[in-house]
Design an enzyme around this catalytic site. Structure first.
Site, PDB file in Angstrom:
ATOM      1  N   HIS A  17       0.877  -1.198   0.000  1.00  0.00           N
ATOM      2  CA  HIS A  17       0.000   0.000   0.000  1.00  0.00           C
ATOM      3  C   HIS A  17       0.902   1.232   0.000  1.00  0.00           C
ATOM      4  O   HIS A  17       1.486   1.587   1.023  1.00  0.00           O
ATOM      5  CB  HIS A  17      -0.902   0.004   1.242  1.00  0.00           C
ATOM      6  CG  HIS A  17      -1.874   1.141   1.268  1.00  0.00           C
ATOM      7  ND1 HIS A  17      -3.219   0.959   1.512  1.00  0.00           N
ATOM      8  CD2 HIS A  17      -1.722   2.479   1.083  1.00  0.00           C
ATOM      9  CE1 HIS A  17      -3.837   2.126   1.477  1.00  0.00           C
ATOM     10  NE2 HIS A  17      -2.942   3.077   1.223  1.00  0.00           N
ATOM     11  N   ASN A  51      -5.242   7.261  -5.992  1.00  0.00           N
ATOM     12  CA  ASN A  51      -5.979   8.493  -5.634  1.00  0.00           C
ATOM     13  C   ASN A  51      -5.243   9.760  -6.073  1.00  0.00           C
ATOM     14  O   ASN A  51      -4.966  10.656  -5.284  1.00  0.00           O
ATOM     15  CB  ASN A  51      -6.311   8.534  -4.127  1.00  0.00           C
ATOM     16  CG  ASN A  51      -5.081   8.554  -3.229  1.00  0.00           C
ATOM     17  OD1 ASN A  51      -4.028   8.063  -3.611  1.00  0.00           O
ATOM     18  ND2 ASN A  51      -5.223   9.117  -2.042  1.00  0.00           N
ATOM     19  N   HIS A 108     -10.422   0.916   1.822  1.00  0.00           N
ATOM     20  CA  HIS A 108     -10.257   1.920   2.880  1.00  0.00           C
ATOM     21  C   HIS A 108     -11.468   1.777   3.789  1.00  0.00           C
ATOM     22  O   HIS A 108     -12.570   2.175   3.429  1.00  0.00           O
ATOM     23  CB  HIS A 108     -10.170   3.337   2.301  1.00  0.00           C
ATOM     24  CG  HIS A 108      -9.904   4.356   3.373  1.00  0.00           C
ATOM     25  ND1 HIS A 108      -8.704   5.021   3.513  1.00  0.00           N
ATOM     26  CD2 HIS A 108     -10.680   4.796   4.396  1.00  0.00           C
ATOM     27  CE1 HIS A 108      -8.756   5.823   4.562  1.00  0.00           C
ATOM     28  NE2 HIS A 108      -9.943   5.713   5.116  1.00  0.00           N
ATOM     29  N   HIS A 166      -4.506  -0.732   5.914  1.00  0.00           N
ATOM     30  CA  HIS A 166      -4.040   0.047   7.078  1.00  0.00           C
ATOM     31  C   HIS A 166      -4.965  -0.073   8.288  1.00  0.00           C
ATOM     32  O   HIS A 166      -5.532   0.899   8.760  1.00  0.00           O
ATOM     33  CB  HIS A 166      -3.809   1.522   6.713  1.00  0.00           C
ATOM     34  CG  HIS A 166      -4.853   2.154   5.826  1.00  0.00           C
ATOM     35  ND1 HIS A 166      -6.187   2.094   6.087  1.00  0.00           N
ATOM     36  CD2 HIS A 166      -4.716   2.866   4.683  1.00  0.00           C
ATOM     37  CE1 HIS A 166      -6.842   2.742   5.137  1.00  0.00           C
ATOM     38  NE2 HIS A 166      -5.971   3.215   4.270  1.00  0.00           N
ATOM     39  N   HIS A 226       2.952  14.442   1.621  1.00  0.00           N
ATOM     40  CA  HIS A 226       2.372  15.769   1.363  1.00  0.00           C
ATOM     41  C   HIS A 226       3.471  16.768   1.683  1.00  0.00           C
ATOM     42  O   HIS A 226       4.161  16.609   2.698  1.00  0.00           O
ATOM     43  CB  HIS A 226       1.182  16.065   2.287  1.00  0.00           C
ATOM     44  CG  HIS A 226      -0.013  15.180   2.053  1.00  0.00           C
ATOM     45  ND1 HIS A 226      -0.935  15.415   1.062  1.00  0.00           N
ATOM     46  CD2 HIS A 226      -0.431  14.061   2.689  1.00  0.00           C
ATOM     47  CE1 HIS A 226      -1.885  14.488   1.094  1.00  0.00           C
ATOM     48  NE2 HIS A 226      -1.595  13.645   2.077  1.00  0.00           N
TER      49      HIS A 226
HETATM   50  O1  DOR Z   1      -3.460   9.377   5.704  1.00  0.00           O
HETATM   51  C1  DOR Z   1      -3.811   9.062   4.586  1.00  0.00           C
HETATM   52  N1  DOR Z   1      -3.264   9.629   3.488  1.00  0.00           N
HETATM   53  N2  DOR Z   1      -4.765   8.155   4.445  1.00  0.00           N
HETATM   54  C2  DOR Z   1      -5.308   7.862   3.257  1.00  0.00           C
HETATM   55  O2  DOR Z   1      -6.200   7.047   3.206  1.00  0.00           O
HETATM   56  C3  DOR Z   1      -4.872   8.584   2.026  1.00  0.00           C
HETATM   57  C4  DOR Z   1      -3.525   9.105   2.194  1.00  0.00           C
HETATM   58  C5  DOR Z   1      -3.148  10.129   1.137  1.00  0.00           C
HETATM   59  O3  DOR Z   1      -3.395   9.877  -0.036  1.00  0.00           O
HETATM   60  O4  DOR Z   1      -2.584  11.144   1.498  1.00  0.00           O
HETATM   61 ZN    ZN Z   2      -3.372   5.034   1.553  1.00  0.00          ZN
END
Ligand code: DOR
Ligand code: ZN
Length: 346
Positions: A14, A42, A137, A175, A252
């Site tokens: 993942h 995503n 999820h 997760h 991020h």
């Molecule tokens: O913390 C997360 N970040 N959980 C998720 O399900 C998506 C992921 C993301 O894409 O940043």
């Molecule tokens: Zn994820």
């Protein structure tokens, strides 16, 4: 005392690699230690079709160092418009390894996800028939449900009924963060598996909230009480054949984490293997690390384990890298908040 461990090269079941400048920076970090990864779809816009997945795979391959040996395993983002025939075709021609279910609004870039689960039943039936696994999820999005209860409520109200009406569908609870999910996995049959992240084995909700708010520990599903983390550690260090590593490493850039409404996601790829060696060592279970990172996942996905190896060495403490620079800005690397004595020999 064991201070050196050779395991089969691990896989990450993942992973978020993103796109553009962030992809260019993070792809080599995963390729350094991992043989393969299930790559989450995503993006904005999401990876919806076989053609989207092939194009994204080509961008990932272009971001990898030469001869990295790393294989991205692609996924499709399930929507209420997904065409069962396209999904089955993308599986048959080897483009995709799994399909990802995001309940709409559950997490980052999930707006195009599923609102009414019954609308995707034809896709789920086609996947069960074709032997294509569903990555889930597992959180409800009902604003009335407390955020710490969303996983447990999802299992009872969405996942269990979904599995009951789709016999044979192979499902990975992604997760997992609760003892409820651990219990559900334990009572499930061979069609049910779970991934566990590195950070959910190391932090609980106090890390996020006690003594000041720490956005770098915020992810979804959010970390729960210590009792739940302990249940996850026990699951993986005692060994369960259908529990395996999915880091959910989710970069991020710092400005997007450190703002009034910060993004969910923890970037752990560079430090994951050292952290996991630490967790398994502390539990006296180094002999079970390889099953968790390198054997159980391929077995569930019907793939051979990697023929390559990874060597871990205990000669620390090692200071962790604080951040990774990307063309879009810095990304903070997961800080496990404890001494890490292990490192990957490179
Ligand atoms: O913390 C997360 N970040 N959980 C998720 O399900 C998506 C992921 C993301 O894409 O940043
Ligand atoms: Zn994820």
């Amino acid at each position: 005392m064991v201070d050196r461990l050779v395991i089969r090269r691990p896989d990450d079941w993942h992973l978020h690699l993103r796109d553009g400048a962030v992809l260019a920076a993070v792809a080599p970090e995963s390729a350094r230690h991992f043989a393969r990864a299930i790559v989450m779809p995503n993006l904005v816009p999401p990876v919806l079709t076989g053609a989207d997945a092939r194009a994204y795979r080509a961008r990932i391959e272009a971001a990898l160092p030469p001869a990295s040996g790393f294989t991205p395993l692609m996924t499709l983002y399930l929507t209420e418009q997904t065409d069962p025939a396209d999904v089955v075709q993308a599986h048959r021609d080897g483009t995709v390894t799994a399909v990802k279910l995001y309940p709409a609004g559950a997490t980052t870039n999930s707006a195009s996800g599923v609102r009414d689960i019954r609308k995707v039943q034809p896709v789920l039936d086609a996947m069960a028939e074709a032997g294509l696994p569903l990555c889930v999820h597992g959180e409800v999005t009902d604003p009335e449900v407390d955020i710490f209860d969303r996983e447990a409520v999802f299992i009872e109200t969405v996942l269990d009924p979904l599995r009951a009406r789709t016999p044979g569908l192979r499902v990975i609870m992604e997760h997992i963060t609760t003892e409820d999910a651990v219990a559900y996995l334990r009572q499930g049959d061979e069609t049910l598996a779970a991934t566990v992240t590195t950070h959910h084995l190391m932090i609980d909700r106090n890390h996020i909230l006690a003594g000041g708010i720490r956005p770098q520990y915020y992810c979804l599903p959010v970390a729960k009480r210590a009792r739940h983390r302990d249940a996850l550690v026990e699951l993986v260090t005692r060994g369960h054949p259908r529990a395996f590593l999915g880091t959910d490493s989710a970069p991020h850039v710092d400005p997007l984490k450190l703002q009034p409404c910060g993004c969910a996601g923890i970037f752990s790829a560079p430090v994951t293997m050292a952290c996991l060696a630490q967790v398994f060592d502390e539990a006296g279970a180094l002999d079970r690390l390889e099953a968790f990172t390198s054997l159980n996942g391929p077995a569930f996905y019907g793939l051979p384990p990697s023929e390559e190896t990874l060597t871990l060495v205990k000669d620390g403490p090692h200071p962790a890298p604080e951040r990774l620079e990307t063309g879009d800005g810095p990304v903070t690397v997961f800080d496990p908040g404890r001494e890490i004595l292990w490192r990957v020999q490179e």
